[in-house]
Design an enzyme around this catalytic site. Structure first.
Site, PDB file in Angstrom:
ATOM      1  CG  ASN A  13      41.892 -10.563  -9.025  1.00  0.00           C
ATOM      2  OD1 ASN A  13      41.698  -9.454  -8.535  1.00  0.00           O
ATOM      3  ND2 ASN A  13      42.944 -10.837  -9.788  1.00  0.00           N
ATOM      4  CG  ASP A  15      40.501 -16.413 -10.864  1.00  0.00           C
ATOM      5  OD1 ASP A  15      40.720 -15.183 -10.803  1.00  0.00           O
ATOM      6  OD2 ASP A  15      41.373 -17.282 -10.656  1.00  0.00           O
ATOM      7  N   GLY A  43      48.311 -12.974  -5.692  1.00  0.00           N
ATOM      8  CA  GLY A  43      48.740 -12.974  -4.294  1.00  0.00           C
ATOM      9  C   GLY A  43      48.001 -14.009  -3.472  1.00  0.00           C
ATOM     10  CG  ASP A 253      42.409 -24.218 -16.040  1.00  0.00           C
ATOM     11  OD1 ASP A 253      43.150 -23.464 -16.684  1.00  0.00           O
ATOM     12  OD2 ASP A 253      41.493 -23.801 -15.298  1.00  0.00           O
ATOM     13  N   GLY A 258      51.617 -21.169 -12.331  1.00  0.00           N
ATOM     14  CA  GLY A 258      52.781 -20.394 -11.923  1.00  0.00           C
ATOM     15  C   GLY A 258      52.690 -19.933 -10.483  1.00  0.00           C
ATOM     16  CG  ASP A 259      49.707 -17.360  -9.222  1.00  0.00           C
ATOM     17  OD1 ASP A 259      50.706 -16.653  -9.468  1.00  0.00           O
ATOM     18  OD2 ASP A 259      48.561 -17.078  -9.608  1.00  0.00           O
ATOM     19  CB  ALA A 289      48.471 -26.417 -10.136  1.00  0.00           C
ATOM     20  CB  SER A 298      43.942 -27.033  -9.383  1.00  0.00           C
ATOM     21  OG  SER A 298      44.824 -25.923  -9.489  1.00  0.00           O
TER      22      SER A 298
END
Length: 313
Positions: A13, A15, A43, A253, A258-259, A289, A298
């Site tokens: 995507n 962002d 992903g 931020d 989590g990614d 991150a 990040s």
């Protein structure tokens, strides 16, 4: 590290990060204090996080034939991710995510799938069968349709690859897909959705660990500032533990943290790290991150705080 191939099947995507004092509620208008545009998608984020640490990463996904898609592909390639299996789609624009980032760093996200919705089960299966093999790591998340997720898992197990199934956002999948996840990765909210009970903190996760291990052979539940809880079946009974998050001076931020965790986890497992060590690296990568703005920009590189070495610690 002698790293095996990592194949990430997932979303990409653009962002749009809006800095706001507080995310707007129903019927409310909020004035943003800033706007940042960056590549994202769960992903693509996970692929970049693993590649920045030194992983051999191949991304399977789709973008639109537009400026956003071109930017995403350029950034993936620059960070060392193979984009040979990313299709450029004429019929749909590149996916996008609108992210409200509050002053404390917490975020709320709305995703428009766009080209991501054109990733089919057949294409995902074909790519995984061709790219992965015995001992490879295949990563898939909940931002793709259910049939794509389930077919990706079947294809991965069919070639002897290890599956990391990240049910984020939460998605109902069949029991066979869950049973093949090694590990199944969720946050506390998603774990609660899977089990049908509130799982608000580390102690609650530890209390339901055996229930999760009845579903998947190994599990990792991420808990933001509390770190992560992991568990794995074993011949002598289940093993597991709680890995605290690394403390940071300022949370800028939390988008994509989590990614970053999942990407680092995949990198470590591709290098044959034990799950406990992989979770420790993931927690360190997630903490790193949140000190920067956005997701991919990040993320840590191997040289940052010795993160790559931490996979074997």
């Amino acid at each position: 590290m002698n790293s095996k191939r990592i194949v990430v099947v997932g979303s990409a995507n653009q962002d749009y990060l809006l800095r706001v004092p507080k995310a707007p509620g129903p019927g409310e208008t909020t004035i943003a204090t800033g706007l940042t545009k960056q590549p994202g998608g769960k992903g693509a984020n996970q692929a970049v996080a693993a590649a920045r640490l030194g992983g051999d990463v191949h991304f399977v996904g789709a973008v639109g034939r537009d400026d956003d898609g071109a930017t995403i592909l350029r950034n993936l390639s620059t960070d060392g991710v193979s984009i040979d299996d990313v299709r450029i789609i004429d019929q749909q624009p590149t996916g996008l995510a609108l992210i409200w980032v509050e002053a404390a760093g917490e975020n709320s996200i709305t995703v428009v799938s766009g080209a991501n919705a054109t990733v089919t089960a057949e294409r995902a299966s074909s790519a995984v069968t061709r790219l992965a093999g015995q001992g490879s790591i295949v990563v898939v998340q909940g931002e793709l349709p259910r049939d794509v997720v389930e077919t990706t898992v079947r294809a991965a197990t069919g070639v002897g690859a290890r599956v990391i199934l990240n049910l984020a956002p939460f998605l109902e999948v069949d029991a066979a897909a869950l049973a093949a996840a090694d590990p199944l990765v969720l946050n506390e909210t998603e774990a609660g959705q899977l089990l049908g009970v509130p799982v608000p903190d580390a102690s609650a996760v530890l209390a339901v660990r055996d229930r999760l291990l009845a579903i998947a052979p190994s599990v990792v539940v991420t808990l933001g500032g509390e770190g992560a809880v992991w568990g794995a079946r074993g011949d002598d009974g289940p093993a597991g533990g709680h890995v605290p998050a690394e403390k940071v001076a300022t949370v800028v931020d939390t988008t994509g943290a989590g990614d970053a965790f999942v990407g680092a986890l995949a990198y470590a497992l591709a290098g044959s790290a034990a799950l406990a060590d992989a979770v420790r690296l993931g927690a360190r990568a997630g903490s790193f991150a949140i000190t920067g703005v956005g997701a991919q920009k990040s993320y840590a590189r191997a040289s940052d705080r010795g993160l790559a070495a931490g996979a074997a610690s």
